[in-house]
Design a protein around this motif. Structure first.
Motif, PDB file in Angstrom:
ATOM      1  N   VAL A 267     -15.704  13.273 -26.375  1.00 23.42           N
ATOM      2  CA  VAL A 267     -16.857  13.840 -25.656  1.00 23.42           C
ATOM      3  C   VAL A 267     -17.265  15.179 -26.264  1.00 23.42           C
ATOM      4  N   LYS A 268     -16.289  15.963 -26.681  1.00 26.70           N
ATOM      5  CA  LYS A 268     -16.598  17.232 -27.348  1.00 26.70           C
ATOM      6  C   LYS A 268     -17.400  16.976 -28.620  1.00 26.70           C
ATOM      7  N   ARG A 269     -16.959  15.995 -29.410  1.00 27.60           N
ATOM      8  CA  ARG A 269     -17.680  15.657 -30.644  1.00 27.60           C
ATOM      9  C   ARG A 269     -19.083  15.137 -30.340  1.00 27.60           C
ATOM     10  N   ARG A 270     -19.218  14.327 -29.304  1.00 23.89           N
ATOM     11  CA  ARG A 270     -20.532  13.817 -28.911  1.00 23.89           C
ATOM     12  C   ARG A 270     -21.481  14.971 -28.569  1.00 23.89           C
ATOM     13  N   ASN A 271     -20.969  15.994 -27.917  1.00 30.75           N
ATOM     14  CA  ASN A 271     -21.803  17.139 -27.576  1.00 30.75           C
ATOM     15  C   ASN A 271     -22.176  17.964 -28.804  1.00 30.75           C
ATOM     16  N   GLU A 272     -21.284  18.013 -29.786  1.00 33.08           N
ATOM     17  CA  GLU A 272     -21.625  18.682 -31.043  1.00 33.08           C
ATOM     18  C   GLU A 272     -22.769  17.953 -31.743  1.00 33.08           C
ATOM     19  N   ILE A 273     -22.683  16.631 -31.747  1.00 39.63           N
ATOM     20  CA  ILE A 273     -23.750  15.821 -32.345  1.00 39.63           C
ATOM     21  C   ILE A 273     -25.063  16.030 -31.593  1.00 39.63           C
ATOM     22  N   ALA A 274     -24.986  16.053 -30.253  1.00 43.87           N
ATOM     23  CA  ALA A 274     -26.185  16.256 -29.435  1.00 43.87           C
ATOM     24  C   ALA A 274     -26.830  17.610 -29.718  1.00 43.87           C
ATOM     25  N   GLU A 275     -26.016  18.650 -29.849  1.00 46.84           N
ATOM     26  CA  GLU A 275     -26.558  19.982 -30.117  1.00 46.84           C
ATOM     27  C   GLU A 275     -27.286  20.020 -31.456  1.00 46.84           C
ATOM     28  N   LYS A 276     -26.731  19.327 -32.436  1.00 41.97           N
ATOM     29  CA  LYS A 276     -27.386  19.295 -33.748  1.00 41.97           C
ATOM     30  C   LYS A 276     -28.728  18.575 -33.673  1.00 41.97           C
ATOM     31  N   THR A 284     -40.460  19.851 -31.329  1.00 46.71           N
ATOM     32  CA  THR A 284     -41.144  18.799 -32.093  1.00 46.71           C
ATOM     33  C   THR A 284     -41.068  17.444 -31.410  1.00 46.71           C
ATOM     34  N   ILE A 285     -39.886  17.117 -30.897  1.00 47.59           N
ATOM     35  CA  ILE A 285     -39.626  15.805 -30.298  1.00 47.59           C
ATOM     36  C   ILE A 285     -38.978  15.996 -28.931  1.00 47.59           C
ATOM     37  N   LYS A 286     -39.433  15.255 -27.954  1.00 47.80           N
ATOM     38  CA  LYS A 286     -38.859  15.351 -26.615  1.00 47.80           C
ATOM     39  C   LYS A 286     -37.529  14.609 -26.543  1.00 47.80           C
ATOM     40  N   PHE A 287     -36.549  15.214 -25.835  1.00 42.50           N
ATOM     41  CA  PHE A 287     -35.261  14.572 -25.599  1.00 42.50           C
ATOM     42  C   PHE A 287     -34.817  14.848 -24.173  1.00 42.50           C
ATOM     43  N   GLN A 288     -33.786  14.151 -23.729  1.00 44.01           N
ATOM     44  CA  GLN A 288     -33.291  14.260 -22.350  1.00 44.01           C
ATOM     45  C   GLN A 288     -32.906  15.709 -22.037  1.00 44.01           C
ATOM     46  N   SER A 289     -33.413  16.216 -20.928  1.00 44.18           N
ATOM     47  CA  SER A 289     -33.094  17.590 -20.542  1.00 44.18           C
ATOM     48  C   SER A 289     -31.713  17.665 -19.911  1.00 44.18           C
ATOM     49  N   LEU A 290     -31.143  18.856 -19.932  1.00 45.18           N
ATOM     50  CA  LEU A 290     -29.806  19.092 -19.370  1.00 45.18           C
ATOM     51  C   LEU A 290     -29.929  20.072 -18.208  1.00 45.18           C
ATOM     52  N   PRO A 291     -29.770  19.598 -16.955  1.00 42.63           N
ATOM     53  CA  PRO A 291     -29.854  20.511 -15.812  1.00 42.63           C
ATOM     54  C   PRO A 291     -28.733  21.550 -15.857  1.00 42.63           C
ATOM     55  N   PRO A 292     -28.923  22.694 -15.195  1.00 43.83           N
ATOM     56  CA  PRO A 292     -27.861  23.708 -15.141  1.00 43.83           C
ATOM     57  C   PRO A 292     -26.589  23.139 -14.503  1.00 43.83           C
ATOM     58  N   ASN A 293     -25.445  23.683 -14.896  1.00 44.33           N
ATOM     59  CA  ASN A 293     -24.141  23.331 -14.317  1.00 44.33           C
ATOM     60  C   ASN A 293     -23.808  21.847 -14.476  1.00 44.33           C
ATOM     61  N   THR A 294     -24.221  21.272 -15.603  1.00 41.39           N
ATOM     62  CA  THR A 294     -23.982  19.856 -15.863  1.00 41.39           C
ATOM     63  C   THR A 294     -23.457  19.674 -17.272  1.00 41.39           C
ATOM     64  N   TYR A 295     -22.466  18.809 -17.434  1.00 45.49           N
ATOM     65  CA  TYR A 295     -21.891  18.511 -18.748  1.00 45.49           C
ATOM     66  C   TYR A 295     -22.130  17.041 -19.047  1.00 45.49           C
ATOM     67  N   ASN A 296     -22.946  16.794 -20.070  1.00 47.42           N
ATOM     68  CA  ASN A 296     -23.344  15.441 -20.439  1.00 47.42           C
ATOM     69  C   ASN A 296     -22.258  14.809 -21.309  1.00 47.42           C
ATOM     70  N   ALA A 297     -21.783  13.620 -20.932  1.00 42.64           N
ATOM     71  CA  ALA A 297     -20.770  12.925 -21.727  1.00 42.64           C
ATOM     72  C   ALA A 297     -21.371  12.225 -22.935  1.00 42.64           C
ATOM     73  N   HIS A 298     -22.691  12.113 -23.003  1.00 44.71           N
ATOM     74  CA  HIS A 298     -23.441  11.611 -24.153  1.00 44.71           C
ATOM     75  C   HIS A 298     -22.957  10.272 -24.699  1.00 44.71           C
ATOM     76  N   HIS A 299     -23.109   9.239 -23.878  1.00 45.63           N
ATOM     77  CA  HIS A 299     -23.006   7.887 -24.429  1.00 45.63           C
ATOM     78  C   HIS A 299     -24.178   7.637 -25.374  1.00 45.63           C
ATOM     79  N   LEU A 300     -25.336   8.171 -25.012  1.00 46.38           N
ATOM     80  CA  LEU A 300     -26.559   7.993 -25.803  1.00 46.38           C
ATOM     81  C   LEU A 300     -27.207   9.340 -26.081  1.00 46.38           C
ATOM     82  N   PHE A 301     -28.008   9.384 -27.154  1.00 48.46           N
ATOM     83  CA  PHE A 301     -28.941  10.489 -27.334  1.00 48.46           C
ATOM     84  C   PHE A 301     -30.319   9.865 -27.492  1.00 48.46           C
TER      85      PHE A 301
END
Length: 381
Positions: A267-276, A284-301
């Motif tokens: 999950v840590k690696r998935r979040n690194e990929i998401a940040e990149k 430039t491109i719209k992506f899923q927003s991240l609400p405050p106080n939430t940690y996304n497990a990122h099955h998908l981007f």
């Protein structure tokens, strides 16, 4: 040329292989100690009291709605942006599926749309809600619990995308997806493209002992040995209700145990990929927003683009196998025949015309991700 890059894939390492081989050499291939070990470790991981391993997440959803008392004709609300199983489980129990719209930025079931739908009907019209932690982003279940309690509804959290995800509630308490604090039941999937790969498999979590015992019964044909007395032999059992054969094997559980141990790192690696991705696409491109106080497990981007079909085809030409998640359930032929023409699901329908899921898995290399980003930006520009 760059090798083919899928949108998701499993990571099986030597320790996973050795764990399966060891189980194959033991006495039990199914209904043995590895299943219970996996359940206990998983319950501890998500901070729930109980966990029940099942053959797949769809089976878990099925016996969960039955455990919560779904009867033919009962109505349950879920999101159209999910895999069909989130809705199908209600149909398996003879219930009616009703869809509420998504939030256009988080892509999660909208609390406001759900409230509006519930309040448009008389008290008692609906029985439950199945919110989905879509793409790995946790639903704020504290808010949904307040709504559900107001209308005496149960909640099943479809957390199939989100083991390792969490949100922080208004009391500043961290809630892992599926921990059972606000939902009656949580559901997880161990399909190969998910975080924890067992080939197939699923887990049900709950904090309610009565629910837990009912799930155990329905998982195994409704059979129990609990009432065995000294007047009965060791073979004695009772079938007390009509259940199913929804068991997970020890072979799959052994793999699940080693996979679970690596999930925090994954999950840590998935979040690194998401940040990149986010840093590359910001503005430039719209992506899923991240609400405050939430940690996304990122099955998908997931990103949204105007010419989705053209981008999808272009990426495949480059060996990048992006995917679409999902065709709105209410537009699938089976559900279309039921009739949802009057439902206001415009956010879901608009999302579908633009969405595309990019490669997202822990073993995606920096070089591969840079190649994906470069191709997308060159296409957009």
């Amino acid at each position: 040329m760059m090798k083919a890059i899928p949108y998701g894939r499993q990571s099986i390492e030597q320790e996973d292989i050795e764990a399966v081989i060891k189980t194959l050499q033991e006495d039990f291939l199914t209904q043995g100690p590895k299943v219970r070990e996996f359940e206990e470790l998983f319950a501890k991981y998500v901070d729930s009291k109980y966990a029940v391993a099942v053959s797949n997440a769809t089976a878990g959803l099925h016996i969960s709605v039955l455990t919560l008392g779904l009867k033919p004709g009962d109505r349950v609300i879920t999101t159209p942006i999910t895999f069909a199983a989130s809705a199908n489980c209600v149909k398996y129990g003879g219930g009616e599926v009703w869809f509420a719209d998504i939030d256009p930025d988080t892509y999660l079931l909208s609390l406001e749309s759900t409230r509006k739908l519930i309040e448009s009907k008389p008290k008692g019209f609906f029985k439950g809600i199945i919110p989905v932690d879509f793409a790995g982003l946790p639903v704020n279940l504290q808010e949904f619990r307040e709504l559900a309690d107001e209308h005496r509804l149960w909640i099943i959290e479809d957390a199939c995308h989100a083991p390792g995800g969490y949100f922080i509630d208004s009391q500043n308490k961290k809630h892992m997806c599926g921990n059972g604090q606000y939902a009656d039941i949580g559901i997880f999937s161990f399909h190969p493209v998910k975080h924890i790969a067992c080939g197939e498999g699923g887990m049900i979590t709950t904090n309610n002992e009565e629910i837990y015992k009912k799930l155990l019964s329905l998982r195994t044909h409704g059979i129990t040995k609990e009432n065995m007395s000294e007047n009965h032999g060791g073979w004695f059992y009772e079938m007390q209700e009509l259940g199913f054969n929804y068991r997970l094997t020890d072979i799959q559980s052994a793999l699940g145990i080693t996979q679970l141990a690596k999930n925090n790192g994954g999950v840590k690696r998935r979040n690194e990929i998401a940040e990149k991705y986010k840093n590359s696409f910001q503005g430039t491109i719209k992506f899923q927003s991240l609400p405050p106080n939430t940690y996304n497990a990122h099955h998908l981007f997931v990103i949204e683009v105007d010419d989705r079909k053209e981008l999808y085809d272009y990426l495949r030409e480059q060996g990048i196998y992006a995917q679409i998640h999902y065709i709105p359930v209410h537009t699938l032929p089976y559900y279309k025949k039921i009739g949802y023409q009057n439902a206001d699901l415009s956010n879901s329908e608009k999302y579908y015309t633009h969405c595309i899921s990019l490669p997202m898995y822990p073993t995606l290399s920096d070089e591969e991700q840079e190649f994906v980003i470069e191709k997308i930006l060159s296409f957009i520009e």
